[in-house]
Design a protein around this motif. Structure first.
Motif, PDB file in Angstrom:
ATOM      1  N   UNK A   1       1.570  -4.975   7.631  1.00 28.05           N
ATOM      2  CA  UNK A   1       0.839  -5.996   6.587  1.00 28.05           C
ATOM      3  C   UNK A   1      -0.150  -5.149   5.995  1.00 28.05           C
ATOM      4  N   UNK A   2      -0.815  -4.319   6.463  1.00 25.45           N
ATOM      5  CA  UNK A   2      -1.941  -3.578   5.445  1.00 25.45           C
ATOM      6  C   UNK A   2      -1.175  -2.554   4.440  1.00 25.45           C
ATOM      7  N   UNK A   3      -0.029  -2.148   4.980  1.00 21.42           N
ATOM      8  CA  UNK A   3       0.662  -1.425   4.001  1.00 21.42           C
ATOM      9  C   UNK A   3       1.057  -2.136   2.528  1.00 21.42           C
ATOM     10  N   UNK A   4       1.407  -3.480   2.967  1.00 18.10           N
ATOM     11  CA  UNK A   4       2.084  -4.184   1.974  1.00 18.10           C
ATOM     12  C   UNK A   4       0.787  -4.843   0.883  1.00 18.10           C
ATOM     13  N   UNK A   5      -0.567  -5.044   1.565  1.00 17.01           N
ATOM     14  CA  UNK A   5      -1.721  -5.191   0.999  1.00 17.01           C
ATOM     15  C   UNK A   5      -2.276  -3.838  -0.011  1.00 17.01           C
ATOM     16  N   UNK A   6      -2.126  -2.777   0.704  1.00 12.24           N
ATOM     17  CA  UNK A   6      -2.372  -1.684   0.070  1.00 12.24           C
ATOM     18  C   UNK A   6      -1.577  -1.302  -1.188  1.00 12.24           C
ATOM     19  N   UNK A   7      -0.391  -1.466  -0.924  1.00 12.03           N
ATOM     20  CA  UNK A   7       0.590  -1.091  -2.152  1.00 12.03           C
ATOM     21  C   UNK A   7       0.466  -2.576  -3.297  1.00 12.03           C
ATOM     22  N   UNK A   8       0.293  -3.450  -2.907  1.00 16.25           N
ATOM     23  CA  UNK A   8       0.095  -4.663  -3.761  1.00 16.25           C
ATOM     24  C   UNK A   8      -1.193  -4.193  -4.717  1.00 16.25           C
ATOM     25  N   UNK A   9      -2.156  -3.796  -4.111  1.00 16.20           N
ATOM     26  CA  UNK A   9      -3.409  -3.286  -5.023  1.00 16.20           C
ATOM     27  C   UNK A   9      -3.352  -2.426  -5.847  1.00 16.20           C
ATOM     28  N   UNK A  10      -2.457  -1.453  -5.576  1.00 15.28           N
ATOM     29  CA  UNK A  10      -2.088  -0.297  -6.219  1.00 15.28           C
ATOM     30  C   UNK A  10      -1.172  -0.604  -7.323  1.00 15.28           C
ATOM     31  N   UNK A  11      -0.383  -1.596  -7.075  1.00 13.98           N
ATOM     32  CA  UNK A  11       0.800  -2.184  -7.993  1.00 13.98           C
ATOM     33  C   UNK A  11       0.181  -3.001  -9.391  1.00 13.98           C
ATOM     34  N   UNK A  12      -0.746  -3.859  -9.006  1.00 15.67           N
ATOM     35  CA  UNK A  12      -1.361  -4.427 -10.235  1.00 15.67           C
ATOM     36  C   UNK A  12      -2.288  -3.784 -11.191  1.00 15.67           C
TER      37      UNK A  12
ATOM     38  N   UNK B   1      11.393  -2.304   6.629  1.00 14.80           N
ATOM     39  CA  UNK B   1       9.954  -2.505   6.375  1.00 14.80           C
ATOM     40  C   UNK B   1       9.581  -1.795   4.924  1.00 14.80           C
ATOM     41  N   UNK B   2      10.247  -0.600   4.601  1.00 17.17           N
ATOM     42  CA  UNK B   2       9.995   0.046   3.334  1.00 17.17           C
ATOM     43  C   UNK B   2      10.539  -1.004   2.260  1.00 17.17           C
ATOM     44  N   UNK B   3      11.864  -1.730   2.485  1.00 20.83           N
ATOM     45  CA  UNK B   3      12.142  -2.479   1.388  1.00 20.83           C
ATOM     46  C   UNK B   3      11.217  -3.638   1.275  1.00 20.83           C
ATOM     47  N   UNK B   4      10.572  -3.956   2.501  1.00 20.09           N
ATOM     48  CA  UNK B   4       9.536  -5.265   2.066  1.00 20.09           C
ATOM     49  C   UNK B   4       8.375  -4.626   1.364  1.00 20.09           C
ATOM     50  N   UNK B   5       8.080  -3.605   1.555  1.00 18.94           N
ATOM     51  CA  UNK B   5       6.933  -3.005   0.984  1.00 18.94           C
ATOM     52  C   UNK B   5       7.196  -2.741  -0.436  1.00 18.94           C
ATOM     53  N   UNK B   6       8.427  -2.276  -0.739  1.00 21.47           N
ATOM     54  CA  UNK B   6       8.975  -2.273  -2.261  1.00 21.47           C
ATOM     55  C   UNK B   6       9.180  -3.360  -2.773  1.00 21.47           C
ATOM     56  N   UNK B   7       9.398  -4.383  -2.234  1.00 22.12           N
ATOM     57  CA  UNK B   7       9.383  -5.965  -2.830  1.00 22.12           C
ATOM     58  C   UNK B   7       7.962  -6.405  -3.272  1.00 22.12           C
ATOM     59  N   UNK B   8       6.828  -6.158  -2.099  1.00 24.17           N
ATOM     60  CA  UNK B   8       5.576  -6.655  -2.728  1.00 24.17           C
ATOM     61  C   UNK B   8       5.052  -5.738  -3.865  1.00 24.17           C
ATOM     62  N   UNK B   9       5.428  -4.256  -4.042  1.00 20.95           N
ATOM     63  CA  UNK B   9       5.216  -3.782  -5.037  1.00 20.95           C
ATOM     64  C   UNK B   9       5.521  -4.087  -6.328  1.00 20.95           C
ATOM     65  N   UNK B  10       6.989  -4.608  -6.209  1.00 22.82           N
ATOM     66  CA  UNK B  10       7.636  -5.147  -7.362  1.00 22.82           C
ATOM     67  C   UNK B  10       6.912  -6.425  -8.062  1.00 22.82           C
ATOM     68  N   UNK B  11       6.631  -7.261  -7.255  1.00 21.88           N
ATOM     69  CA  UNK B  11       6.089  -8.655  -7.388  1.00 21.88           C
ATOM     70  C   UNK B  11       4.721  -8.305  -8.085  1.00 21.88           C
TER      71      UNK B  11
END
Length: 370
Positions: A270-281, A214-224
């Motif tokens: 899923x929430x963590x992915x969205x949370x990190x996505x918003x931070x990343x952009x 799951x951490x790898x998934x969140x990291x991939x979302x952050x990268x994208x």
């Protein structure tokens, strides 16, 4: 010096045998992070043409996120390379020690990098500075920038560090501190640092090493989404990305708080992915871009360094207190706290932060002297 600290800290961490020597090794690595994070973004800012500065400066954040993503993937591979006992006795040493490889590459690459042209001009080495600026933007642009930098230096040649605490630099300094603070108090590092623990608690032990997956998934979302931020920063502007980012993090923090309260494991992920996505952009890359943009040449390194001190100081607090927050408030209460901080950040940035898109560093400096 920062690269050398990274290298020795990684090797020392891998071969340590007591908690205190491990802590000492990590402190050496922290010195490296402090040096690199404060200076690298200042260096990029001073070398980049104005129209590409946001994209090039945010490349710093992109490669940081790429490193975090690769770390999660590598750790997942190492965790699956042996038994649980092997992981406890030896696997973690590989997770820490392998960091010496990128550190060595970083160290060697620095010998191929020129000095900052603005630093060279400030140090009386105008011809060297002009040559670098000419390679970057052409002869005419280089002449104009040299003239602007010299005028800025002449105007501020008697400047002191105490200038940050009085007008006109007090305003950009406070804005820089504001950006540094909300880069961390939004809570993204609670997910980055303790994501494996949170995901394991939310999903259980049905899937082997699910926390690293799951951490790898969140990291991939952050990268994208860091790439998305790079594509938008010189088009949409700094301020809209920052405000949207902080507000979006607040929304997803609320979703995670509900997911923890209702014990819905997949919604936590899923929430963590969205949370990190918003931070990343937004807050992730734009903070590092804007802080050095705010200050004149003679003060840029020192002011950016002080803002970075605050950023990493709050980062330290997030790392220390997040486990206590989870224990005392639970996942729901912890993310309600981050939600409140994110919405405060969105409102504060909307009110106080300027737009610096497309302006030269000298034009931004003029904002504070009107």
């Amino acid at each position: 010096m920062g690269a050398a600290c990274f290298f020795f800290a990684a090797l020392w961490s891998a071969f340590t045998y007591t908690p205190w020597t491990l802590i000492a090794a990590r402190i050496v690595g922290g010195v490296g992070i402090g040096l690199a994070s404060a200076l690298a973004i200042t260096y990029i800012t001073e070398c980049a043409p104005a129209k590409y500065r946001g994209t090039l400066s945010s490349a710093y954040q992109l490669l940081t996120i790429l490193g975090i993503f690769l770390t999660n993937v590598i750790n997942f591979g190492i965790a699956n390379a042996g038994s649980l006992d092997w992981g406890i006795n030896s696997g973690w040493r590989w997770m820490l020690g392998i960091g010496c490889i990128p550190a060595a590459i970083f160290f060697l690459a620095l010998f191929l990098s020129p000095e900052s042209p603005r630093f060279l001009i400030q140090s009386g080495r105008e011809e060297e500075g002009f040559a670098i600026l000419e390679k970057i933007g052409g002869t005419d642009e280089a002449r104009r920038e040299v003239a602007d930098v010299k005028a800025s230096i002449e105007r501020d040649k008697n400047g002191k560090l105490t200038d940050l605490f009085k007008k006109p630099l007090l305003i950009p300094f406070l804005i820089g501190l504001l950006l540094a603070a909300f880069n961390q108090v939004g809570g993204q590092n609670a997910v980055s640092y303790y994501g494996p623990t949170m995901f394991k608690a939310a999903l259980g032990n049905n899937i082997p090493n699910v926390e690293f997956l799951c951490s790898s998934l969140v990291g991939l979302v952050e990268l994208i989404f860091t790439v998305v931020g790079m594509a938008l920063i010189d088009k949409a502007g700094r301020k809209p990305l920052l405000v949207t980012s902080a507000a979006g993090m607040g929304v997803f923090a609320a979703i995670m708080a509900f997911a923890f309260h209702a014990n819905i494991g997949w919604l936590v992920v899923a929430g963590a992915c969205g949370f990190i996505a918003c931070f990343a952009f937004g807050l992730g890359p734009v903070t590092w871009v804007m802080i050095p943009e705010l200050f004149p040449t003679y003060m840029r390194g020192r002011a950016s360094g002080l803002c970075t001190v605050l950023l990493w100081g709050i980062n330290f607090c997030v790392g220390q207190f997040t486990p206590m927050m989870f224990e005392g408030w639970g996942g729901s209460g912890t993310f309600i706290f981050w939600m409140i901080m994110d919405f405060i950040g969105a409102i504060s940035i909307a009110k106080f932060a300027p737009e610096t898109k497309g302006k030269t560093l000298e034009e931004i400096q003029a904002l504070w002297t009107k």
